[in-house]
Design a protein around this motif. Structure first.
Motif, PDB file in Angstrom:
ATOM      1  N   LEU A 244       0.904  -1.223  -0.126  1.00  0.00           N
ATOM      2  CA  LEU A 244      -0.012  -0.017   0.053  1.00  0.00           C
ATOM      3  C   LEU A 244       0.846   1.186   0.077  1.00  0.00           C
ATOM      4  CD1 LEU A 244      -2.931  -0.772   2.318  1.00  0.00           C
ATOM      5  CD2 LEU A 244      -3.020  -0.584  -0.235  1.00  0.00           C
ATOM      6  N   ASP A 245       2.106   1.399   0.571  1.00  0.00           N
ATOM      7  CA  ASP A 245       2.937   2.379   0.570  1.00  0.00           C
ATOM      8  C   ASP A 245       3.096   2.587  -0.650  1.00  0.00           C
ATOM      9  OD1 ASP A 245       2.698   2.725   3.164  1.00  0.00           O
ATOM     10  OD2 ASP A 245       4.389   1.625   3.674  1.00  0.00           O
ATOM     11  N   THR A 246       3.546   1.910  -1.779  1.00  0.00           N
ATOM     12  CA  THR A 246       3.734   2.099  -3.161  1.00  0.00           C
ATOM     13  C   THR A 246       2.480   2.359  -3.784  1.00  0.00           C
ATOM     14  OG1 THR A 246       5.459   0.252  -2.915  1.00  0.00           O
ATOM     15  CG2 THR A 246       4.654   0.903  -5.295  1.00  0.00           C
ATOM     16  N   LEU A 247       1.401   1.779  -3.459  1.00  0.00           N
ATOM     17  CA  LEU A 247       0.171   2.069  -4.361  1.00  0.00           C
ATOM     18  C   LEU A 247      -0.667   3.476  -3.844  1.00  0.00           C
ATOM     19  CD1 LEU A 247      -1.258  -1.530  -4.541  1.00  0.00           C
ATOM     20  CD2 LEU A 247       0.045  -0.515  -6.292  1.00  0.00           C
ATOM     21  N   ILE A 248      -0.472   3.654  -2.596  1.00  0.00           N
ATOM     22  CA  ILE A 248      -1.077   4.940  -2.070  1.00  0.00           C
ATOM     23  C   ILE A 248       0.093   5.693  -1.322  1.00  0.00           C
ATOM     24  CG2 ILE A 248      -2.970   5.835  -0.805  1.00  0.00           C
ATOM     25  CD1 ILE A 248      -4.559   3.076  -1.129  1.00  0.00           C
TER      26      ILE A 248
ATOM     27  N   GLU B  95      -1.675  -4.267 -18.143  1.00  0.00           N
ATOM     28  CA  GLU B  95      -0.698  -4.737 -19.203  1.00  0.00           C
ATOM     29  C   GLU B  95      -0.029  -3.568 -19.905  1.00  0.00           C
ATOM     30  OE1 GLU B  95       0.744  -7.624 -19.332  1.00  0.00           O
ATOM     31  OE2 GLU B  95      -0.075  -7.891 -17.396  1.00  0.00           O
ATOM     32  N   ALA B  96      -1.248  -2.577 -20.102  1.00  0.00           N
ATOM     33  CA  ALA B  96      -0.797  -1.367 -20.945  1.00  0.00           C
ATOM     34  C   ALA B  96       0.046  -0.647 -19.952  1.00  0.00           C
ATOM     35  CB  ALA B  96      -1.943  -0.515 -21.618  1.00  0.00           C
ATOM     36  N   THR B  97      -0.085  -0.531 -19.059  1.00  0.00           N
ATOM     37  CA  THR B  97       0.953   0.229 -18.078  1.00  0.00           C
ATOM     38  C   THR B  97       2.182  -0.279 -18.089  1.00  0.00           C
ATOM     39  OG1 THR B  97      -1.182   0.922 -16.727  1.00  0.00           O
ATOM     40  CG2 THR B  97       1.142   1.250 -15.512  1.00  0.00           C
TER      41      THR B  97
ATOM     42  N   ARG C 223       1.757   2.459  -9.537  1.00  0.00           N
ATOM     43  CA  ARG C 223       1.097   3.818  -9.160  1.00  0.00           C
ATOM     44  C   ARG C 223       0.398   4.365 -10.096  1.00  0.00           C
ATOM     45  NH1 ARG C 223      -1.904   6.369  -5.588  1.00  0.00           N
ATOM     46  NH2 ARG C 223      -1.692   8.663  -5.691  1.00  0.00           N
ATOM     47  N   ALA C 224       1.284   4.370 -11.305  1.00  0.00           N
ATOM     48  CA  ALA C 224       0.631   4.823 -12.643  1.00  0.00           C
ATOM     49  C   ALA C 224      -0.734   3.843 -12.928  1.00  0.00           C
ATOM     50  CB  ALA C 224       1.474   4.645 -13.841  1.00  0.00           C
ATOM     51  N   ALA C 225      -0.432   2.688 -12.614  1.00  0.00           N
ATOM     52  CA  ALA C 225      -1.701   1.709 -12.895  1.00  0.00           C
ATOM     53  C   ALA C 225      -3.076   1.937 -12.028  1.00  0.00           C
ATOM     54  CB  ALA C 225      -1.526   0.344 -12.822  1.00  0.00           C
ATOM     55  N   VAL C 226      -2.734   2.432 -10.754  1.00  0.00           N
ATOM     56  CA  VAL C 226      -3.554   3.006  -9.600  1.00  0.00           C
ATOM     57  C   VAL C 226      -4.077   4.093 -10.268  1.00  0.00           C
ATOM     58  CG1 VAL C 226      -4.076   3.632  -7.447  1.00  0.00           C
ATOM     59  CG2 VAL C 226      -2.565   1.826  -7.800  1.00  0.00           C
ATOM     60  N   VAL C 227      -3.543   5.025 -10.646  1.00  0.00           N
ATOM     61  CA  VAL C 227      -4.040   6.298 -11.278  1.00  0.00           C
ATOM     62  C   VAL C 227      -5.047   6.078 -12.432  1.00  0.00           C
ATOM     63  CG1 VAL C 227      -3.862   8.661 -12.252  1.00  0.00           C
ATOM     64  CG2 VAL C 227      -2.153   7.819 -10.288  1.00  0.00           C
ATOM     65  N   ALA C 228      -4.505   5.147 -13.489  1.00  0.00           N
ATOM     66  CA  ALA C 228      -5.573   4.839 -14.489  1.00  0.00           C
ATOM     67  C   ALA C 228      -6.738   4.056 -14.114  1.00  0.00           C
ATOM     68  CB  ALA C 228      -4.513   4.147 -15.576  1.00  0.00           C
TER      69      ALA C 228
END
Length: 194
Positions: free
Chosen positions: A49-53, A79-81, A89-94
């Motif tokens: 979670l520290d990485t994701l949020i 997969e696109a990320t 983190r970019a995947a979480v935002v997307a």
């Protein structure tokens, strides 16, 4: 090169080839030694979670149940990320952005209920230069287009999720992305290594 490392390199090369991303000439590597039956499988740790949020969540969080199509779209976004060379983190935002824009459904034109000509997972508009209808309703293309926009946002990694998403999307409801951060992080944790 040890067997585990070689398989990892070949696996990444295979992923890059299957997604149409090739960073250089392809080489063929032939190993005459048989694979060791005692070689342990490499377990990739799920992101924490520290990485994701990294900045904590803002406001109350929302959550919806997902069907098979929505889970398939989550996997396509991840997969696109990865293919774009971006992190979890970019995947979480997307994914949070897509949860807000379409509830992870690849929406076509909605007639009178449509917001202008917005379509696809991210409700991108052909008239705003996001691509053709066929392109923006392709999950890999629309995710890559969103991530290309995110890459242009200086310091997006240090921003709260809703600010990073809003800078790309330019929504009439800029703070609504924040409510999906926990579910998006949970989905990335579950599917990043699957």
């Amino acid at each position: 090169m040890n067997t585990i490392l070689r398989r990892s390199v070949l696996g990444v090369a295979g992923l890059a080839l299957s997604t149409g991303v090739v960073a250089g000439p392809l080489a063929t590597y032939t190993d005459s030694a048989p694979a060791s039956a005692s070689a342990a499988a490499v377990q990739v740790a799920k992101p924490d979670l520290d990485t994701l949020i990294p900045h904590g969540t803002q406001g109350e969080q929302s959550r919806i149940s997902l069907g098979d199509e929505q889970v398939s779209n989550v996997k396509a976004i991840i997969e696109a990320t990865k293919a774009a060379g971006m992190d979890e983190r970019a995947a979480v935002v997307a994914i949070a952005t897509s949860l807000q824009e379409s509830k992870l459904e690849n929406l076509g034109h909605l007639g009178d209920r449509n917001d202008h000509d917005s379509q696809g997972l991210f409700q991108q508009r052909p008239s705003s230069g996001w691509g053709t209808v066929e392109q923006i309703t392709d999950p890999a293309y629309s995710t890559t287009a969103f991530l290309d926009g995110l890459k242009q946002v200086e310091g997006w990694q240090e921003m709260p999720l809703t600010e990073a998403a809003q800078t790309v999307q330019v929504s009439a409801y800029p703070f609504h992305y924040a409510q999906w951060e926990t579910q998006a992080a949970d989905l990335v944790a579950e599917h990043w290594t699957s």
